[in-house]
Design an enzyme around this catalytic site. Structure first.
Site, PDB file in Angstrom:
ATOM      1  N   HIS A   1      -3.789  -1.998  -4.629  1.00  0.00           N
ATOM      2  CA  HIS A   1      -5.063  -2.505  -4.451  1.00  0.00           C
ATOM      3  C   HIS A   1      -5.791  -2.177  -5.815  1.00  0.00           C
ATOM      4  O   HIS A   1      -7.036  -1.959  -5.790  1.00  0.00           O
ATOM      5  CB  HIS A   1      -5.724  -1.533  -3.232  1.00  0.00           C
ATOM      6  CG  HIS A   1      -5.062  -1.303  -2.180  1.00  0.00           C
ATOM      7  ND1 HIS A   1      -4.626  -2.307  -1.358  1.00  0.00           N
ATOM      8  CD2 HIS A   1      -4.440  -0.470  -1.339  1.00  0.00           C
ATOM      9  CE1 HIS A   1      -4.133  -1.954  -0.034  1.00  0.00           C
ATOM     10  NE2 HIS A   1      -3.714  -0.548  -0.306  1.00  0.00           N
TER      11      HIS A   1
ATOM     12  N   SER B   1       0.898  -1.042  -0.091  1.00  0.00           N
ATOM     13  CA  SER B   1      -0.112   0.000  -0.094  1.00  0.00           C
ATOM     14  C   SER B   1       0.879   1.225  -0.150  1.00  0.00           C
ATOM     15  O   SER B   1       1.691   1.464  -1.057  1.00  0.00           O
ATOM     16  CB  SER B   1      -0.982  -0.013   1.116  1.00  0.00           C
ATOM     17  OG  SER B   1      -2.031   0.744   1.077  1.00  0.00           O
TER      18      SER B   1
END
Length: 145
Positions: free
Chosen positions: A73, A38
């Site tokens: 993501h 992330s």
């Protein structure tokens, strides 16, 4: 060096204020392995897609240890894929790499050398321009386990 998720903007700001960015760059130059998920993925690139500001937005302020942009993501959060493709198409972000959850890319000396998936169906892509449109090119991943 493993960096988890959180706010990409805050991570970069704190690293720069406390000279951690310089130490990380020196460590990388000496062969230290850098990893992250992330925000921890985003920080290594020149640019990225981030929700550090609230709504998803382009950020052109990474460390630049890897060329281009990053989108974590990628297919796992609503709107990520569509927005990233749009930002690459309109020039808000440079071409780069989009990675699903449970997938990872491996770079050696700044060049992509492979990728891995922890779960079947997790994918990664090179995203670039072709005739003014953003296009995805799937990166072959080795399934772990």
């Amino acid at each position: 060096v493993y960096v988890g998720g959180g706010s990409t903007v805050n991570l970069l700001e704190l690293w720069r204020r406390h000279a951690v960015a310089e130490l990380v760059e020196q460590a990388a130059a000496q062969g230290t392995v850098l990893a992250g998920i992330s925000a921890g993925m985003n920080c290594w690139y020149e640019a990225s897609s981030t929700d550090s500001f609230g709504p998803l937005a382009p950020l052109n302020d990474g460390l630049g240890l890897l060329r281009g942009s990053a989108c974590p993501h990628y297919r796992g959060e609503p709107g990520r894929r569509e927005r990233y493709l749009g930002w690459v198409a309109d020039g808000s972000l440079p071409a780069g790499y989009a990675v699903d959850d449970y997938a990872a890319l491996l770079f050696r000396d700044g060049e992509l050398s492979g990728g891995f998936a922890e779960r079947p169906g997790s994918q990664a892509f090179r995203v670039g321009l072709d005739g003014g449109s953003a296009v995805e090119r799937e990166i072959a991943l080795q399934l772990l386990g």
